[in-house]
Design a protein around this motif. Structure first.
Motif, PDB file in Angstrom:
ATOM      1  N   ASP A  55       0.862  -1.186   0.000  1.00  0.00           N
ATOM      2  CA  ASP A  55       0.000   0.000   0.000  1.00  0.00           C
ATOM      3  C   ASP A  55       0.899   1.236   0.000  1.00  0.00           C
ATOM      4  OD1 ASP A  55      -1.739   2.096   0.540  1.00  0.00           O
ATOM      5  OD2 ASP A  55      -2.502   1.240   2.418  1.00  0.00           O
ATOM      6  N   LYS A  56       1.239   1.707  -1.188  1.00  0.00           N
ATOM      7  CA  LYS A  56       2.197   2.813  -1.302  1.00  0.00           C
ATOM      8  C   LYS A  56       1.719   4.070  -0.583  1.00  0.00           C
ATOM      9  CE  LYS A  56       4.460   1.179  -5.510  1.00  0.00           C
ATOM     10  NZ  LYS A  56       4.785  -0.042  -4.893  1.00  0.00           N
ATOM     11  N   ALA A  57       0.452   4.421  -0.750  1.00  0.00           N
ATOM     12  CA  ALA A  57      -0.077   5.597  -0.046  1.00  0.00           C
ATOM     13  C   ALA A  57      -0.037   5.374   1.460  1.00  0.00           C
ATOM     14  CB  ALA A  57      -1.497   5.906  -0.512  1.00  0.00           C
ATOM     15  N   GLY A  58      -0.339   4.167   1.886  1.00  0.00           N
ATOM     16  CA  GLY A  58      -0.289   3.831   3.305  1.00  0.00           C
ATOM     17  C   GLY A  58       1.122   3.902   3.850  1.00  0.00           C
ATOM     18  N   ILE A  59       2.089   3.423   3.052  1.00  0.00           N
ATOM     19  CA  ILE A  59       3.489   3.501   3.489  1.00  0.00           C
ATOM     20  C   ILE A  59       3.887   4.953   3.710  1.00  0.00           C
ATOM     21  CG2 ILE A  59       5.892   3.127   2.815  1.00  0.00           C
ATOM     22  CD1 ILE A  59       4.898   0.655   1.215  1.00  0.00           C
ATOM     23  N   VAL A  60       3.547   5.812   2.771  1.00  0.00           N
ATOM     24  CA  VAL A  60       3.913   7.227   2.893  1.00  0.00           C
ATOM     25  C   VAL A  60       3.250   7.846   4.122  1.00  0.00           C
ATOM     26  CG1 VAL A  60       3.690   9.497   1.816  1.00  0.00           C
ATOM     27  CG2 VAL A  60       4.405   7.537   0.442  1.00  0.00           C
ATOM     28  N   SER A  61       1.961   7.586   4.292  1.00  0.00           N
ATOM     29  CA  SER A  61       1.231   8.153   5.421  1.00  0.00           C
ATOM     30  C   SER A  61       1.785   7.651   6.752  1.00  0.00           C
ATOM     31  CB  SER A  61      -0.257   7.791   5.295  1.00  0.00           C
ATOM     32  OG  SER A  61      -0.976   8.273   6.399  1.00  0.00           O
ATOM     33  N   GLU A  62       2.002   6.359   6.843  1.00  0.00           N
ATOM     34  CA  GLU A  62       2.518   5.792   8.091  1.00  0.00           C
ATOM     35  C   GLU A  62       3.961   6.210   8.335  1.00  0.00           C
ATOM     36  OE1 GLU A  62       0.593   4.681  10.248  1.00  0.00           O
ATOM     37  OE2 GLU A  62      -1.164   4.209   9.045  1.00  0.00           O
ATOM     38  N   ALA A  63       4.755   6.333   7.270  1.00  0.00           N
ATOM     39  CA  ALA A  63       6.137   6.799   7.423  1.00  0.00           C
ATOM     40  C   ALA A  63       6.158   8.230   7.970  1.00  0.00           C
ATOM     41  CB  ALA A  63       6.890   6.702   6.104  1.00  0.00           C
ATOM     42  N   ALA A  64       5.234   9.046   7.512  1.00  0.00           N
ATOM     43  CA  ALA A  64       5.140  10.418   8.038  1.00  0.00           C
ATOM     44  C   ALA A  64       4.819  10.385   9.531  1.00  0.00           C
ATOM     45  CB  ALA A  64       4.095  11.215   7.269  1.00  0.00           C
ATOM     46  N   ASP A  65       3.877   9.521   9.927  1.00  0.00           N
ATOM     47  CA  ASP A  65       3.549   9.380  11.348  1.00  0.00           C
ATOM     48  C   ASP A  65       4.760   8.870  12.133  1.00  0.00           C
ATOM     49  OD1 ASP A  65       0.951  10.178  10.802  1.00  0.00           O
ATOM     50  OD2 ASP A  65       0.113   8.147  10.885  1.00  0.00           O
ATOM     51  N   LEU A  66       5.480   7.927  11.542  1.00  0.00           N
ATOM     52  CA  LEU A  66       6.658   7.355  12.184  1.00  0.00           C
ATOM     53  C   LEU A  66       7.728   8.419  12.408  1.00  0.00           C
ATOM     54  CD1 LEU A  66       8.139   4.779  13.141  1.00  0.00           C
ATOM     55  CD2 LEU A  66       8.841   4.441  10.770  1.00  0.00           C
ATOM     56  N   ILE A  67       8.005   9.213  11.389  1.00  0.00           N
ATOM     57  CA  ILE A  67       9.009  10.267  11.513  1.00  0.00           C
ATOM     58  C   ILE A  67       8.567  11.318  12.527  1.00  0.00           C
ATOM     59  CG2 ILE A  67      10.132  12.178  10.278  1.00  0.00           C
ATOM     60  CD1 ILE A  67      10.196  10.240   7.816  1.00  0.00           C
ATOM     61  N   PHE A  68       7.281  11.664  12.512  1.00  0.00           N
ATOM     62  CA  PHE A  68       6.755  12.624  13.485  1.00  0.00           C
ATOM     63  C   PHE A  68       7.002  12.117  14.906  1.00  0.00           C
ATOM     64  CE2 PHE A  68       3.320  13.610  16.419  1.00  0.00           C
ATOM     65  CZ  PHE A  68       3.404  14.989  16.470  1.00  0.00           C
ATOM     66  N   HIS A  69       6.601  10.882  15.170  1.00  0.00           N
ATOM     67  CA  HIS A  69       6.745  10.359  16.524  1.00  0.00           C
ATOM     68  C   HIS A  69       8.214  10.161  16.906  1.00  0.00           C
ATOM     69  CE1 HIS A  69       2.425   9.704  16.096  1.00  0.00           C
ATOM     70  NE2 HIS A  69       2.410   9.835  17.412  1.00  0.00           N
ATOM     71  N   LEU A  70       9.061   9.846  15.934  1.00  0.00           N
ATOM     72  CA  LEU A  70      10.499   9.781  16.190  1.00  0.00           C
ATOM     73  C   LEU A  70      11.020  11.155  16.611  1.00  0.00           C
ATOM     74  CD1 LEU A  70      13.248   8.377  16.214  1.00  0.00           C
ATOM     75  CD2 LEU A  70      13.389   8.851  13.746  1.00  0.00           C
ATOM     76  N   ALA A  71      10.574  12.197  15.928  1.00  0.00           N
ATOM     77  CA  ALA A  71      11.004  13.561  16.272  1.00  0.00           C
ATOM     78  C   ALA A  71      10.539  13.944  17.674  1.00  0.00           C
ATOM     79  CB  ALA A  71      10.502  14.554  15.230  1.00  0.00           C
ATOM     80  N   VAL A  72       9.333  13.512  18.053  1.00  0.00           N
ATOM     81  CA  VAL A  72       8.843  13.779  19.414  1.00  0.00           C
ATOM     82  C   VAL A  72       9.720  13.056  20.432  1.00  0.00           C
ATOM     83  CG1 VAL A  72       6.910  13.498  21.024  1.00  0.00           C
ATOM     84  CG2 VAL A  72       6.463  14.226  18.670  1.00  0.00           C
ATOM     85  N   LEU A  73      10.059  11.796  20.156  1.00  0.00           N
ATOM     86  CA  LEU A  73      10.913  11.029  21.059  1.00  0.00           C
ATOM     87  C   LEU A  73      12.305  11.653  21.169  1.00  0.00           C
ATOM     88  CD1 LEU A  73      11.283   8.468  22.824  1.00  0.00           C
ATOM     89  CD2 LEU A  73      12.152   7.362  20.758  1.00  0.00           C
ATOM     90  N   LEU A  74      12.880  12.035  20.041  1.00  0.00           N
ATOM     91  CA  LEU A  74      14.191  12.679  20.071  1.00  0.00           C
ATOM     92  C   LEU A  74      14.151  13.950  20.912  1.00  0.00           C
ATOM     93  CD1 LEU A  74      15.262  12.219  16.341  1.00  0.00           C
ATOM     94  CD2 LEU A  74      16.308  11.110  18.339  1.00  0.00           C
ATOM     95  N   ALA A  75      13.121  14.768  20.719  1.00  0.00           N
ATOM     96  CA  ALA A  75      12.995  16.007  21.490  1.00  0.00           C
ATOM     97  C   ALA A  75      12.893  15.703  22.978  1.00  0.00           C
ATOM     98  CB  ALA A  75      11.779  16.804  21.013  1.00  0.00           C
ATOM     99  N   ASP A  76      12.135  14.668  23.326  1.00  0.00           N
ATOM    100  CA  ASP A  76      11.984  14.303  24.729  1.00  0.00           C
ATOM    101  C   ASP A  76      13.315  13.882  25.339  1.00  0.00           C
ATOM    102  OD1 ASP A  76       9.891  13.811  26.893  1.00  0.00           O
ATOM    103  OD2 ASP A  76      10.972  11.900  26.872  1.00  0.00           O
ATOM    104  N   ALA A  77      14.181  13.290  24.513  1.00  0.00           N
ATOM    105  CA  ALA A  77      15.493  12.846  24.979  1.00  0.00           C
ATOM    106  C   ALA A  77      16.555  13.943  24.882  1.00  0.00           C
ATOM    107  CB  ALA A  77      15.936  11.625  24.178  1.00  0.00           C
ATOM    108  N   GLY A  78      16.146  15.146  24.470  1.00  0.00           N
ATOM    109  CA  GLY A  78      17.106  16.240  24.332  1.00  0.00           C
ATOM    110  C   GLY A  78      17.967  16.110  23.086  1.00  0.00           C
ATOM    111  N   LEU A  79      17.462  15.371  22.113  1.00  0.00           N
ATOM    112  CA  LEU A  79      18.172  15.157  20.856  1.00  0.00           C
ATOM    113  C   LEU A  79      17.359  15.738  19.711  1.00  0.00           C
ATOM    114  CD1 LEU A  79      19.043  11.420  21.563  1.00  0.00           C
ATOM    115  CD2 LEU A  79      20.642  13.357  21.651  1.00  0.00           C
ATOM    116  N   ASN A  80      17.933  15.697  18.502  1.00  0.00           N
ATOM    117  CA  ASN A  80      17.181  16.155  17.339  1.00  0.00           C
ATOM    118  C   ASN A  80      17.662  15.425  16.093  1.00  0.00           C
ATOM    119  OD1 ASN A  80      19.478  17.590  16.267  1.00  0.00           O
ATOM    120  ND2 ASN A  80      19.051  19.213  17.748  1.00  0.00           N
TER     121      ASN A  80
END
Length: 106
Positions: A55-80
């Motif tokens: 599901d190419k559209a699904g991959i893109v959408s979920e990858a965006a969610d994945l990157i978003f949540h990764l960025a939140v986790l990095l910020a919480d850890a004082g990283l970027n």
């Protein structure tokens, strides 16, 4: 593309200390790192499922969610993402097999 990710990180940093009633980032941050990590894991699984289903559209959408949540986790850890970029740059030109072996040698 880096500009979009930099902008995302700026928004996340700005909203982390905001009102949890009006900001998803603030609400997730208030729940703690374990919850942030859980959400990251959920998004990773959803990305994998979309990939298995081709599901190419699904991959893109979920990858965006994945990157978003990764960025939140990095910020919480004082990283970027610059920390991640630096690590990727350090690994450039190194075989993935060799790089993994060097981590196991420690």
């Amino acid at each position: 593309m880096a500009d979009t990710l930099d902008a995302l990180e700026a928004v996340i940093r700005e909203r982390r200390g905001g009102d949890p009633d009006s900001s998803y980032v603030a609400r997730l941050t208030a729940k703690g790192r374990a919850k942030i990590a859980q959400k990251l894991g959920e998004e990773a699984v959803e990305t994998v499922i979309a990939a298995i289903e081709d599901d190419k559209a699904g991959i893109v959408s979920e990858a965006a969610d994945l990157i978003f949540h990764l960025a939140v986790l990095l910020a919480d850890a004082g990283l970027n993402l610059d920390d991640v970029r630096a690590e990727l740059a350090r690994r450039e030109g190194v075989s993935g097999i060799d790089e993994k072996a060097s981590r196991n040698a420690d």
